[in-house]
Design a protein around this motif. Structure first.
Motif, mmCIF file in Angstrom:
data_model
loop_
_atom_site.group_PDB
_atom_site.id
_atom_site.type_symbol
_atom_site.label_atom_id
_atom_site.label_comp_id
_atom_site.label_asym_id
_atom_site.label_seq_id
_atom_site.Cartn_x
_atom_site.Cartn_y
_atom_site.Cartn_z
ATOM 1 N N ASN A 1 15.741 1.473 58.719
ATOM 2 C CA ASN A 1 16.877 2.215 58.142
ATOM 3 C C ASN A 1 16.424 3.300 57.177
ATOM 4 O O ASN A 1 17.036 4.373 57.113
ATOM 5 N N ASP B 1 25.533 -2.536 64.868
ATOM 6 C CA ASP B 1 25.908 -1.139 64.603
ATOM 7 C C ASP B 1 27.402 -1.007 64.866
ATOM 8 O O ASP B 1 27.823 -0.879 66.019
ATOM 9 N N TYR C 1 32.903 6.348 56.398
ATOM 10 C CA TYR C 1 31.534 6.877 56.234
ATOM 11 C C TYR C 1 30.968 7.377 57.543
ATOM 12 O O TYR C 1 29.984 8.114 57.563
ATOM 13 N N LYS C 2 31.585 6.964 58.664
ATOM 14 C CA LYS C 2 31.108 7.453 59.960
ATOM 15 C C LYS C 2 32.285 7.469 60.915
ATOM 16 O O LYS C 2 33.334 6.878 60.633
ATOM 17 N N TYR D 1 21.075 14.970 62.037
ATOM 18 C CA TYR D 1 22.027 16.045 61.772
ATOM 19 C C TYR D 1 22.441 16.107 60.299
ATOM 20 O O TYR D 1 22.760 15.064 59.703
ATOM 21 N N ARG E 1 21.135 -6.391 63.247
ATOM 22 C CA ARG E 1 21.032 -4.981 63.632
ATOM 23 C C ARG E 1 22.361 -4.493 64.209
ATOM 24 O O ARG E 1 22.380 -3.619 65.073
ATOM 25 N N ARG F 1 15.601 6.348 59.031
ATOM 26 C CA ARG F 1 16.773 7.177 59.357
ATOM 27 C C ARG F 1 17.196 7.991 58.126
ATOM 28 O O ARG F 1 17.495 9.191 58.234
ATOM 29 N N GLY G 1 26.716 7.834 54.084
ATOM 30 C CA GLY G 1 27.451 6.668 53.579
ATOM 31 C C GLY G 1 27.062 5.405 54.320
ATOM 32 O O GLY G 1 26.065 5.380 55.049
HETATM 33 N N1 SAJ Z 1 24.374 10.529 59.172
HETATM 34 C C1 SAJ Z 1 23.976 11.845 58.970
HETATM 35 N N2 SAJ Z 1 23.141 12.421 59.875
HETATM 36 C C2 SAJ Z 1 22.681 11.746 60.964
HETATM 37 C C3 SAJ Z 1 23.088 10.406 61.148
HETATM 38 C C4 SAJ Z 1 23.934 9.813 60.247
HETATM 39 O O1 SAJ Z 1 24.365 12.494 57.996
HETATM 40 O O2 SAJ Z 1 21.940 12.330 61.761
HETATM 41 C C5 SAJ Z 1 25.246 9.900 58.187
HETATM 42 C C6 SAJ Z 1 26.557 9.406 58.763
HETATM 43 O O3 SAJ Z 1 27.547 10.402 58.662
HETATM 44 C C7 SAJ Z 1 26.877 8.219 57.860
HETATM 45 C C8 SAJ Z 1 25.513 7.680 57.465
HETATM 46 O O4 SAJ Z 1 24.581 8.739 57.713
HETATM 47 O O5 SAJ Z 1 27.568 8.636 56.698
HETATM 48 C C9 SAJ Z 1 25.092 6.447 58.224
HETATM 49 O O6 SAJ Z 1 25.307 6.733 59.589
HETATM 50 P P1 SAJ Z 1 24.660 5.786 60.746
HETATM 51 O O7 SAJ Z 1 24.954 6.431 62.048
HETATM 52 O O8 SAJ Z 1 23.270 5.488 60.424
HETATM 53 O O9 SAJ Z 1 25.583 4.485 60.679
HETATM 54 P P2 SAJ Z 1 25.322 3.064 60.040
HETATM 55 O O10 SAJ Z 1 25.200 3.129 58.572
HETATM 56 O O11 SAJ Z 1 26.372 2.185 60.617
HETATM 57 O O12 SAJ Z 1 23.903 2.672 60.596
HETATM 58 C C10 SAJ Z 1 23.798 1.698 61.594
HETATM 59 C C11 SAJ Z 1 22.466 1.081 61.323
HETATM 60 N N3 SAJ Z 1 22.379 -0.169 62.002
HETATM 61 C C12 SAJ Z 1 21.892 -1.230 61.329
HETATM 62 O O13 SAJ Z 1 21.501 -1.186 60.194
HETATM 63 C C13 SAJ Z 1 21.863 -2.500 62.058
HETATM 64 C C14 SAJ Z 1 21.347 2.017 61.740
HETATM 65 O O14 SAJ Z 1 20.124 1.286 61.779
HETATM 66 C C15 SAJ Z 1 21.583 2.627 63.084
HETATM 67 O O15 SAJ Z 1 20.546 3.569 63.336
HETATM 68 C C16 SAJ Z 1 22.911 3.353 63.084
HETATM 69 O O16 SAJ Z 1 23.915 2.341 62.850
HETATM 70 C C17 SAJ Z 1 23.170 4.043 64.410
HETATM 71 O O17 SAJ Z 1 22.171 4.516 65.001
HETATM 72 O O18 SAJ Z 1 24.342 4.152 64.771
#
Ligand code: SAJ
Length: 418
Positions: free
Chosen positions: A203, A148, A317-318, A245, A146, A206, A251
């Protein structure tokens, strides 16, 4: 027997091999060493092993050295999707085959990589039994990672975990192992499938929520409603609302990928995940939607993409990481190139992929700027700075800029849902 294994774990007389030293395996290896376990990393990339050794972290390219006398192997290798969005398990399979060669009785095998439900029992177990050992003679469990990337609050040591073992002993011993290294709650589940499903469900949850606000954003652009203030308003509800958001795309190697594991697994059984697929479709449509907003903004300034100087701000991507996997930026760039756009690319975290290396050069003499990744550096872009650079159009792909102030300066602003 499990008592003596627990004794070995307690005494740290328990050698652990971490396979895959990426953003999941490397922090885990460091934690094991911090907890005084005799641990070693195994990777296939020379550079990765060198990086670890340079930091005095035991690592090797040699499977025999890493696994021959190990009591436990933890698989933390990538599980990407192919272009057709089917899961690619080649790294998981090759790691398991390697483990199988050195597998001894009473060893623990733990899969942390994200996989479709059923993978641990249907793919890993048969490969491990090719060693000649049978289920029950070794311990096998799934404990989904998990991690992040960039998260300062939650890290490998304190993130709660779930465990699903192929049998009760496996679950019990793997629980005991993690309990010796983590400062976090650990939940035992009834089998690996449940643990595999947990990671994907969290995931996909989300992804669906992001798709929900992305679709709302498209409609609010039509209705002249500012989605940012609506989400802010809905967030005042102290329960039963969780803000997500809208943006120019989703990504990363988790949210944009994991739902496809469930989708492809279900296809084998004839189940059709309409909801998951629709969420992926909506989120995958956002880069193109962003290009539509670029066209709209430039047209308002009497311009077209062709012949305009456009800067793309951000490739990751973030925010505040240099990971570009599945980043929407590349789809936006590809689309703009079809219209012969004159593109400047700037991401302070991806200098090799940028064609300028300062924010100043990214803003100088541009017709339009497109905010794709909300890196902290880009939050310095004030309406005043935009005006000073005589930029005519701002496309705010993450809705971080002050729309009112920008428009007050006679600059065209287009957000995603605002
Ligand atoms: N994004 C949006 N809107 C949002 C949140 C994210 O468009 O409200 C986009 C971001 O710009 C990005 C993508 O989604 O392109 C993913 O963003 P993310 O914040 O989910 O980042 P990740 O992919 O690193 O997700 C990780 C995940 N962690 C694991 O799988 C262990 C996810 O479960 C977490 O919720 C997330 O981090 C987190 O909360 O930061």
């Amino acid at each position: 027997m499990s008592k003596s294994i627990k004794e070995k774990i307690r005494k740290k007389d328990f050698k652990v091999c971490v396979i895959g030293l990426g953003y999941v395996g490397f922090p885990l290896l460091k934690l094991l060493l911090k907890k005084k376990f005799p641990a070693i990393g195994l990777d296939v990339e020379k550079e990765v092993v060198k990086k670890a050794l340079d930091k005095k972290i035991p690592a090797t390219l040699d499977a025999k050295e890493a696994l021959d006398d190990s009591d436990c192997a933890i698989i933390c290798v990538p599980t990407p999707i192919e272009d057709d969005r089917r899961p690619n398990l080649k790294y998981v399979k090759s790691s398991t085959k390697t483990i199988s060669k050195y597998l001894k009785k009473n060893c623990l095998i733990i899969l942390e990589s994200t996989v479709a439900p059923g993978t641990t029992e249907e793919i890993l177990l048969p490969i491990l039994e090719k060693s000649g050992l049978k289920k029950g003679e070794f311990y096998l469990a799934h404990c989904p990672e998990r991690i992040d990337p960039g998260n300062k609050k939650w890290d490998v040591q304190n993130i709660p975990r779930v465990i699903g073992g192929i049998d009760e002993k496996s679950c019990d011993i793997v629980y005991n192992f993690y309990d010796n290294i983590l400062d976090a709650d650990i939940l035992k589940l009834s089998n690996p499938k449940a643990a595999e499903a947990v990671k994907i469900v969290e995931n996909a949850f989300r992804d669906i929520n992001i798709a929900y606000v992305n679709e709302l954003a498209k409609s609010f652009d039509e209705f002249g409603i500012d989605i940012s203030e609506v989400i802010k308003g809905a967030s005042t509800k102290p329960f039963a609302f969780m803000p997500h958001y809208p943006g120019c795309g989703v990504g990363g190697h988790c949210i944009a990928v994991d739902p496809y594991y469930l989708i492809s697994k279900a296809e084998k059984t004839g189940f059709n995940y309409q909801f998951l697929k629709l969420a992926r479709e909506i989120n995958n449509s956002m880069p193109e939607y962003c290009v539509k907003k670029i066209t709209k903004g430039l047209n308002k300034a009497g311009k077209t993409i062709k012949g305009s100087k456009i800067t793309i701000l951000g490739l990751s991507y973030k925010p505040n990481v240099n990971d570009t996997r599945e980043s929407p930026a590349f789809k936006i760039i590809e689309e703009l190139k079809k219209w012969d756009a004159d593109l400047t690319i700037f991401d302070p975290y991806c200098p090799k992929l940028s064609n300028v290396n300062t924010l100043k050069d990214a803003l100088k003499k541009k017709d339009c700027i497109v905010l794709v990744t909300e890196h902290k550096e880009f939050r310095k872009i004030t309406p005043k700075l935009i005006k000073e650079n005589r930029i005519k159009v701002v496309i705010d792909g993450r809705n971080i800029f002050d729309k009112k102030k920008i428009e007050k300066l006679g600059i065209i602003y287009e957000g995603i849902g605002r």
